[in-house]
Design an enzyme around this catalytic site. Structure first.
Site, PDB file in Angstrom:
ATOM      1  N   ARG A   1       7.193   0.076  13.348  1.00  0.00           N
ATOM      2  CA  ARG A   1       7.646  -0.188  12.223  1.00  0.00           C
ATOM      3  C   ARG A   1       8.852  -1.291  12.228  1.00  0.00           C
ATOM      4  O   ARG A   1       9.408  -1.727  11.250  1.00  0.00           O
ATOM      5  CB  ARG A   1       8.057   1.083  11.528  1.00  0.00           C
ATOM      6  CG  ARG A   1       7.220   1.996  10.781  1.00  0.00           C
ATOM      7  CD  ARG A   1       7.532   3.051  10.016  1.00  0.00           C
ATOM      8  NE  ARG A   1       6.545   3.890   9.782  1.00  0.00           N
ATOM      9  CZ  ARG A   1       5.468   3.991   9.010  1.00  0.00           C
ATOM     10  NH1 ARG A   1       5.488   2.955   8.170  1.00  0.00           N
ATOM     11  NH2 ARG A   1       4.728   5.256   8.955  1.00  0.00           N
TER      12      ARG A   1
ATOM     13  N   GLU B   1      13.038  -9.317   1.064  1.00  0.00           N
ATOM     14  CA  GLU B   1      12.139  -8.047   1.623  1.00  0.00           C
ATOM     15  C   GLU B   1      12.991  -6.997   1.487  1.00  0.00           C
ATOM     16  O   GLU B   1      14.196  -6.755   1.767  1.00  0.00           O
ATOM     17  CB  GLU B   1      11.727  -8.501   2.893  1.00  0.00           C
ATOM     18  CG  GLU B   1      11.074  -7.429   3.730  1.00  0.00           C
ATOM     19  CD  GLU B   1      10.717  -7.535   5.312  1.00  0.00           C
ATOM     20  OE1 GLU B   1      10.133  -6.776   5.853  1.00  0.00           O
ATOM     21  OE2 GLU B   1      11.327  -8.533   5.435  1.00  0.00           O
TER      22      GLU B   1
ATOM     23  N   ALA C   1       3.205  -1.000   4.526  1.00  0.00           N
ATOM     24  CA  ALA C   1       2.482  -0.902   5.906  1.00  0.00           C
ATOM     25  C   ALA C   1       2.031  -2.473   6.477  1.00  0.00           C
ATOM     26  O   ALA C   1       1.880  -2.839   7.569  1.00  0.00           O
ATOM     27  CB  ALA C   1       1.421  -0.267   6.084  1.00  0.00           C
TER      28      ALA C   1
ATOM     29  N   TYR D   1      11.068   9.058   1.429  1.00  0.00           N
ATOM     30  CA  TYR D   1      11.062   7.826   0.551  1.00  0.00           C
ATOM     31  C   TYR D   1      11.668   8.252  -1.000  1.00  0.00           C
ATOM     32  O   TYR D   1      11.886   7.606  -1.777  1.00  0.00           O
ATOM     33  CB  TYR D   1       9.556   7.520   0.211  1.00  0.00           C
ATOM     34  CG  TYR D   1       9.020   6.628   1.333  1.00  0.00           C
ATOM     35  CD1 TYR D   1       9.045   5.530   1.868  1.00  0.00           C
ATOM     36  CD2 TYR D   1       7.756   7.515   2.068  1.00  0.00           C
ATOM     37  CE1 TYR D   1       8.724   4.943   2.852  1.00  0.00           C
ATOM     38  CE2 TYR D   1       7.379   7.105   3.019  1.00  0.00           C
ATOM     39  CZ  TYR D   1       7.513   5.669   3.537  1.00  0.00           C
ATOM     40  OH  TYR D   1       6.904   5.285   4.692  1.00  0.00           O
TER      41      TYR D   1
ATOM     42  N   ASP E   1       1.682 -16.208   6.018  1.00  0.00           N
ATOM     43  CA  ASP E   1       1.046 -17.516   5.665  1.00  0.00           C
ATOM     44  C   ASP E   1       1.373 -17.646   4.419  1.00  0.00           C
ATOM     45  O   ASP E   1       1.842 -19.012   3.843  1.00  0.00           O
ATOM     46  CB  ASP E   1      -0.313 -17.600   6.203  1.00  0.00           C
ATOM     47  CG  ASP E   1      -0.402 -17.748   7.616  1.00  0.00           C
ATOM     48  OD1 ASP E   1       0.698 -17.773   8.299  1.00  0.00           O
ATOM     49  OD2 ASP E   1      -1.400 -17.693   8.142  1.00  0.00           O
TER      50      ASP E   1
ATOM     51  N   ASN F   1       8.110  -5.555  -1.100  1.00  0.00           N
ATOM     52  CA  ASN F   1       7.979  -4.470  -0.358  1.00  0.00           C
ATOM     53  C   ASN F   1       6.423  -4.409   0.077  1.00  0.00           C
ATOM     54  O   ASN F   1       5.659  -3.806  -0.480  1.00  0.00           O
ATOM     55  CB  ASN F   1       8.415  -3.333  -1.099  1.00  0.00           C
ATOM     56  CG  ASN F   1       8.568  -2.015  -0.228  1.00  0.00           C
ATOM     57  OD1 ASN F   1       7.918  -2.303   1.005  1.00  0.00           O
ATOM     58  ND2 ASN F   1       9.096  -0.902  -0.512  1.00  0.00           N
TER      59      ASN F   1
ATOM     60  N   HIS G   1       4.213  -4.926   9.001  1.00  0.00           N
ATOM     61  CA  HIS G   1       3.802  -4.803  10.426  1.00  0.00           C
ATOM     62  C   HIS G   1       2.757  -5.480  10.926  1.00  0.00           C
ATOM     63  O   HIS G   1       2.415  -5.537  12.133  1.00  0.00           O
ATOM     64  CB  HIS G   1       4.147  -3.487  10.758  1.00  0.00           C
ATOM     65  CG  HIS G   1       5.027  -2.695   9.846  1.00  0.00           C
ATOM     66  ND1 HIS G   1       6.513  -2.813  10.135  1.00  0.00           N
ATOM     67  CD2 HIS G   1       4.855  -1.646   9.316  1.00  0.00           C
ATOM     68  CE1 HIS G   1       7.084  -2.091   9.467  1.00  0.00           C
ATOM     69  NE2 HIS G   1       6.233  -1.240   8.889  1.00  0.00           N
TER      70      HIS G   1
ATOM     71  N   HIS H   1      12.636  -2.409   1.805  1.00  0.00           N
ATOM     72  CA  HIS H   1      12.106  -1.345   2.494  1.00  0.00           C
ATOM     73  C   HIS H   1      12.848  -0.119   1.657  1.00  0.00           C
ATOM     74  O   HIS H   1      14.064  -0.232   2.065  1.00  0.00           O
ATOM     75  CB  HIS H   1      12.031  -1.299   3.884  1.00  0.00           C
ATOM     76  CG  HIS H   1      11.019  -2.276   4.370  1.00  0.00           C
ATOM     77  ND1 HIS H   1       9.744  -2.208   4.298  1.00  0.00           N
ATOM     78  CD2 HIS H   1      11.469  -3.596   4.869  1.00  0.00           C
ATOM     79  CE1 HIS H   1       9.022  -3.389   4.853  1.00  0.00           C
ATOM     80  NE2 HIS H   1      10.321  -4.196   4.928  1.00  0.00           N
ATOM     81  N   ILE H   2      12.551   0.947   1.543  1.00  0.00           N
ATOM     82  CA  ILE H   2      13.058   2.024   0.955  1.00  0.00           C
ATOM     83  C   ILE H   2      13.718   2.917   2.219  1.00  0.00           C
ATOM     84  O   ILE H   2      14.651   3.227   1.843  1.00  0.00           O
ATOM     85  CB  ILE H   2      12.093   3.063   0.154  1.00  0.00           C
ATOM     86  CG1 ILE H   2      11.590   2.349  -0.987  1.00  0.00           C
ATOM     87  CG2 ILE H   2      12.767   4.248  -0.020  1.00  0.00           C
ATOM     88  CD1 ILE H   2      10.391   2.966  -1.696  1.00  0.00           C
ATOM     89  N   SER H   3      12.904   2.934   3.155  1.00  0.00           N
ATOM     90  CA  SER H   3      13.576   3.670   4.216  1.00  0.00           C
ATOM     91  C   SER H   3      14.011   2.624   5.379  1.00  0.00           C
ATOM     92  O   SER H   3      13.873   1.410   5.191  1.00  0.00           O
ATOM     93  CB  SER H   3      12.518   4.570   5.198  1.00  0.00           C
ATOM     94  OG  SER H   3      11.545   3.540   5.699  1.00  0.00           O
TER      95      SER H   3
ATOM     96  N   ARG I   1       4.588  11.278  -1.874  1.00  0.00           N
ATOM     97  CA  ARG I   1       4.178  11.121  -0.531  1.00  0.00           C
ATOM     98  C   ARG I   1       5.613  11.087   0.344  1.00  0.00           C
ATOM     99  O   ARG I   1       6.406  10.190   0.119  1.00  0.00           O
ATOM    100  CB  ARG I   1       3.416   9.589  -0.381  1.00  0.00           C
ATOM    101  CG  ARG I   1       3.191   9.414   1.222  1.00  0.00           C
ATOM    102  CD  ARG I   1       2.484   8.088   1.236  1.00  0.00           C
ATOM    103  NE  ARG I   1       2.454   7.581   2.569  1.00  0.00           N
ATOM    104  CZ  ARG I   1       3.285   6.637   2.972  1.00  0.00           C
ATOM    105  NH1 ARG I   1       3.924   5.910   2.076  1.00  0.00           N
ATOM    106  NH2 ARG I   1       3.187   6.123   4.285  1.00  0.00           N
TER     107      ARG I   1
ATOM    108  N   ARG J   1      12.895   4.342  12.577  1.00  0.00           N
ATOM    109  CA  ARG J   1      11.571   4.957  12.336  1.00  0.00           C
ATOM    110  C   ARG J   1      10.602   4.577  13.670  1.00  0.00           C
ATOM    111  O   ARG J   1      11.213   4.244  14.695  1.00  0.00           O
ATOM    112  CB  ARG J   1      10.905   4.800  11.064  1.00  0.00           C
ATOM    113  CG  ARG J   1      11.777   5.317   9.988  1.00  0.00           C
ATOM    114  CD  ARG J   1      11.052   5.073   8.573  1.00  0.00           C
ATOM    115  NE  ARG J   1       9.843   5.820   8.437  1.00  0.00           N
ATOM    116  CZ  ARG J   1       9.017   5.698   7.474  1.00  0.00           C
ATOM    117  NH1 ARG J   1       9.027   4.604   6.744  1.00  0.00           N
ATOM    118  NH2 ARG J   1       7.764   6.410   7.505  1.00  0.00           N
TER     119      ARG J   1
ATOM    120  N   PRO K   1       0.879  -1.233   0.036  1.00  0.00           N
ATOM    121  CA  PRO K   1      -0.137  -0.078  -0.022  1.00  0.00           C
ATOM    122  C   PRO K   1       0.663   1.439   0.108  1.00  0.00           C
ATOM    123  O   PRO K   1       2.024   1.378   0.674  1.00  0.00           O
ATOM    124  CB  PRO K   1      -0.953  -0.128   1.199  1.00  0.00           C
ATOM    125  CG  PRO K   1      -0.164  -1.106   2.121  1.00  0.00           C
ATOM    126  CD  PRO K   1       0.830  -2.026   1.124  1.00  0.00           C
ATOM    127  N   ASN K   2       0.294   2.170  -0.669  1.00  0.00           N
ATOM    128  CA  ASN K   2       0.820   3.553  -0.637  1.00  0.00           C
ATOM    129  C   ASN K   2       2.002   3.717  -1.777  1.00  0.00           C
ATOM    130  O   ASN K   2       2.329   4.839  -2.011  1.00  0.00           O
ATOM    131  CB  ASN K   2       0.919   4.191   0.484  1.00  0.00           C
ATOM    132  CG  ASN K   2      -0.227   4.205   1.049  1.00  0.00           C
ATOM    133  OD1 ASN K   2      -1.240   4.809   0.865  1.00  0.00           O
ATOM    134  ND2 ASN K   2      -0.277   3.685   2.511  1.00  0.00           N
TER     135      ASN K   2
END
Length: 184
Positions: free
Chosen positions: A149, A136, A115, A61, A125, A112, A118, A138-140, A56, A145, A48-49
């Site tokens: 997170r 996996e 959200a 990001y 599953d 990625n 978490h 993650h950009i940040s 954003r 953070r 998402p996002n």
């Protein structure tokens, strides 16, 4: 065979990976009638996002868009002899459906989960049902953070986690996945 320009940084031995649908039985025939793909397929899945990437919170990001990320993933994959299925969704069930699809078609996943990292036991599953490497991204740096997170359900099943390298993390994950698939 090591890929040019990539250092070997694996702290444990990795055996060459072949998805179940590409393995052969002792007689040498494939276990099912599906042909092996000409290029191994890597699913790059985004949660998402991430459709708002570049708009954003650019201070966190960056200014690159998801289209920029996709173009770079495709370029890197082509150089490494891989095919890419690139997807983004804001819906948890859609991400799960793509993971299920990847089980039948892919040699690996770069994800990625955003959200959902978490919160989603359902994505964990679905990934547990996969018989291939999962990386996996993650950009940040999620560990610098907010406290919530810091926990990742996906990390429990991931072969590796890359965070804090901006959108370059996707390229690093694809390069590492290519090495794992090559048995390096």
């Amino acid at each position: 065979m090591p890929l040019p320009g990539l250092p070997l940084f694996v702290p444990f031995p990795i055996t060459p990976y072949k998805p179940n649908h590409m393995k052969t039985d002792p007689s040498g025939s494939a276990p099912d009638s599906r042909p092996s793909p000409a290029k191994p397929i890597v699913y790059v899945l985004n949660g998402p996002n991430l459709n708002l990437l570049g708009k954003r919170q650019p201070e966190i990001y960056g200014r690159e868009t998801l289209a920029d990320v996709e173009a770079e993933c495709r370029r890197i994959a082509k150089d490494l002899g891989l095919a890419i299925e690139f997807h983004q969704t804001n819906a948890e069930h859609q991400l799960i459906d793509w993971i299920h699809e990847a089980r039948e078609r892919a040699a690996g996943i770069v994800i990625n989960p955003a959200a959902f990292t978490h919160t989603s036991v359902a994505i964990l599953d679905a990934l547990h049902a996969c018989d291939f490497p999962i990386f996996e991204v993650h950009i940040s740096n999620i560990h610098r953070r907010e406290e919530f997170r810091h926990h990742s359900f996906v990390s429990r099943v991931a072969a590796g986690v890359i965070c804090g390298f901006g959108t370059q993390g996707y390229s690093l994950a694809i390069e590492r996945l290519a090495r794992v698939l090559a048995g390096c």
